[in-house]
Design a protein around this motif. Sequence first.
Motif, mmCIF file in Angstrom:
data_model
loop_
_atom_site.group_PDB
_atom_site.id
_atom_site.type_symbol
_atom_site.label_atom_id
_atom_site.label_comp_id
_atom_site.label_asym_id
_atom_site.label_seq_id
_atom_site.Cartn_x
_atom_site.Cartn_y
_atom_site.Cartn_z
ATOM 1 N N GLY A 75 0.789 -1.232 0.000
ATOM 2 C CA GLY A 75 0.000 0.000 0.000
ATOM 3 C C GLY A 75 0.816 1.274 0.000
ATOM 4 N N HIS A 76 2.154 1.155 -0.045
ATOM 5 C CA HIS A 76 3.027 2.335 -0.090
ATOM 6 C C HIS A 76 3.508 2.498 -1.535
ATOM 7 N N LYS A 77 2.882 3.388 -2.253
ATOM 8 C CA LYS A 77 3.215 3.535 -3.660
ATOM 9 C C LYS A 77 4.595 4.170 -3.809
ATOM 10 N N VAL A 78 5.543 3.428 -4.335
ATOM 11 C CA VAL A 78 6.910 3.909 -4.497
ATOM 12 C C VAL A 78 7.510 3.257 -5.736
ATOM 13 N N THR A 79 8.345 3.979 -6.434
ATOM 14 C CA THR A 79 8.977 3.460 -7.646
ATOM 15 C C THR A 79 10.380 2.961 -7.343
ATOM 16 N N VAL A 80 10.939 2.257 -8.322
ATOM 17 C CA VAL A 80 12.312 1.760 -8.161
ATOM 18 C C VAL A 80 13.287 2.932 -8.057
ATOM 19 N N SER A 81 13.065 3.961 -8.864
ATOM 20 C CA SER A 81 13.949 5.126 -8.801
ATOM 21 C C SER A 81 13.828 5.831 -7.455
ATOM 22 N N GLY A 82 12.628 5.810 -6.861
ATOM 23 C CA GLY A 82 12.462 6.402 -5.536
ATOM 24 C C GLY A 82 13.279 5.679 -4.490
ATOM 25 N N ILE A 83 13.288 4.323 -4.565
ATOM 26 C CA ILE A 83 14.115 3.544 -3.646
ATOM 27 C C ILE A 83 15.592 3.865 -3.848
ATOM 28 N N LYS A 84 16.008 3.965 -5.103
ATOM 29 C CA LYS A 84 17.414 4.250 -5.406
ATOM 30 C C LYS A 84 17.823 5.619 -4.871
ATOM 31 N N GLN A 85 16.967 6.613 -5.053
ATOM 32 C CA GLN A 85 17.292 7.954 -4.573
ATOM 33 C C GLN A 85 17.405 7.989 -3.057
ATOM 34 N N ARG A 86 16.505 7.303 -2.375
ATOM 35 C CA ARG A 86 16.580 7.277 -0.909
ATOM 36 C C ARG A 86 17.824 6.528 -0.445
ATOM 37 N N ARG A 87 18.158 5.461 -1.142
ATOM 38 C CA ARG A 87 19.370 4.719 -0.791
ATOM 39 C C ARG A 87 20.615 5.594 -0.957
ATOM 40 N N GLN A 88 20.679 6.382 -2.029
ATOM 41 C CA GLN A 88 21.831 7.254 -2.256
ATOM 42 C C GLN A 88 21.892 8.372 -1.214
ATOM 43 N N ARG A 89 20.739 8.940 -0.858
ATOM 44 C CA ARG A 89 20.729 9.988 0.157
ATOM 45 C C ARG A 89 21.134 9.427 1.511
ATOM 46 N N TYR A 90 20.725 8.202 1.787
ATOM 47 C CA TYR A 90 21.087 7.589 3.062
ATOM 48 C C TYR A 90 22.590 7.331 3.130
ATOM 49 N N GLN A 91 23.163 6.885 2.036
ATOM 50 C CA GLN A 91 24.600 6.632 2.022
ATOM 51 C C GLN A 91 25.406 7.924 2.141
ATOM 52 N N ARG A 92 24.819 9.044 1.662
ATOM 53 C CA ARG A 92 25.532 10.319 1.713
ATOM 54 C C ARG A 92 25.303 11.062 3.026
ATOM 55 N N ASP A 93 24.035 11.096 3.502
ATOM 56 C CA ASP A 93 23.687 11.933 4.656
ATOM 57 C C ASP A 93 23.194 11.167 5.859
ATOM 58 N N GLY A 94 23.095 9.853 5.764
ATOM 59 C CA GLY A 94 22.573 9.101 6.889
ATOM 60 C C GLY A 94 21.063 9.197 6.979
ATOM 61 N N VAL A 95 20.511 8.939 8.162
ATOM 62 C CA VAL A 95 19.061 8.920 8.324
ATOM 63 C C VAL A 95 18.448 10.289 8.066
ATOM 64 N N VAL A 96 19.221 11.372 8.245
ATOM 65 C CA VAL A 96 18.705 12.712 7.977
ATOM 66 C C VAL A 96 18.335 12.859 6.506
ATOM 67 N N GLY A 97 19.059 12.161 5.633
ATOM 68 C CA GLY A 97 18.766 12.234 4.218
ATOM 69 C C GLY A 97 17.435 11.614 3.838
ATOM 70 N N LEU A 98 16.855 10.817 4.740
ATOM 71 C CA LEU A 98 15.574 10.175 4.466
ATOM 72 C C LEU A 98 14.396 10.998 4.963
ATOM 73 N N ALA A 99 14.673 12.065 5.733
ATOM 74 C CA ALA A 99 13.596 12.895 6.271
ATOM 75 C C ALA A 99 13.173 13.932 5.232
ATOM 76 N N ASP A 100 11.940 14.366 5.345
ATOM 77 C CA ASP A 100 11.405 15.387 4.445
ATOM 78 C C ASP A 100 11.966 16.743 4.857
ATOM 79 N N GLY A 101 12.881 17.285 4.046
ATOM 80 C CA GLY A 101 13.536 18.540 4.393
ATOM 81 C C GLY A 101 12.590 19.710 4.500
ATOM 82 N N ARG A 102 11.435 19.628 3.836
ATOM 83 C CA ARG A 102 10.482 20.734 3.903
ATOM 84 C C ARG A 102 9.872 20.896 5.285
ATOM 85 N N SER A 103 9.942 19.837 6.104
ATOM 86 C CA SER A 103 9.315 19.905 7.416
ATOM 87 C C SER A 103 10.310 20.243 8.518
#
Length: 382
Positions: A75-103
């Motif tokens: 039920g969580h609509k997500v694309t393969v590219s979305g997973i890849k982008q989150r994985r890259q942000r996590y490798q670069r910035d850690g868990v902070v990279g997975l948070a919504d920066g707008r909030s």
Amino acid sequence: MNKRGRKVPPTARLAEFPEAAAEQALWWEDHILEVLHGLPPGASGEAGARPDFDPRQHSLAERERAKAAELTAAGHKVTVSGIKQRRQRYQRDGVVGLADGRSAKQMPVFGKVDAAVVEAMQQAIDETAEDSSKTIGFLVWRTKEILADREDGASVEVPSRATLYRLYSKLATGTHATGSARTRRSVKARPPDPFGEVPASAPGELMQIDSTPLDVLVRLDDGIAEKVELTAMVDIATRSITAAVLRPTTKAADASALLARSVTPEAMRPGWSEALRMSRSVLPHRRLLTLDERLEHAAARPVIVPETIVCDHGKVFVSRNFRASCRYLGINLQPAHKATPTDKGTIEKTLGSVATLFAQFVAGYTGSTTDRRGRKLEDGPL
């Protein structure tokens, strides 16, 4: 640092996010770690990777596709590219990279300091632009005075001395508020937006003229040791110094003579090397002879007729004599903005280079300021 020597991304910034956004980032971390290593955090050492996420059997791209399919089915609509982008942000910035920066919570630039205090200190710093240099203590005192004299009569809580000092360090960056008065005035005169010179594509299309004291003592005809002034004109398109004069004091007639030297071939003088002749240069010497026979015995100095000359508001350049000379030669004289040396930066830099790169090798060099000046220069060879 981890075992491989890579820097561990900071996690303290997660506190800047709302609780819901932080929990969402931690939820994503569990899934991204399973994509990377085959096991979610907290799994026991005996637990094995699930078949679709075993790094020994599937590539990273295959594991990303499997995770996208799993979350979409849940039920969580997500694309393969979305997973890849989150994985890259996590490798670069850690868990902070997975948070919504707008909030993220936006911390004010000056912390909890009242805006009225910031405005008052900015006013105190601006007031020193044309004054003699003051200390930080004076600026803090002046800030309190401005707050006490507010017209609206509203009371403002004045922060502690330490807080005011920290506020000053932020507001005064690059202003030289307590430093050199000369540098402070120069910084204040800069345009607020990115600035640059008007481009020139042909010789004479745009030229700049200026005068400056030369930091060298010379012996005048009456035997007195005095400084001289250097006046020069530079062509923007070719960066050629077309003419220059040295005078004890530059007058309007000297500026007019500078124009004449720029548009007239200069004859060879006794003692000059033959290599300086126009006939030895790469210029089309024979074709130029049909235009001006004086070039036959001239030195290989650029002869450029100005179309537009940029000058400052010195009395020499705005004089009736110099303006009349420009009108006679059909030259457009363009005064720069007052107290804005950036309007004619090329000639400013050229004269500055002469003062620093050449003058120090000349007998009688005085240095740029009194604290750089030697002793008994008048008694030496000048």
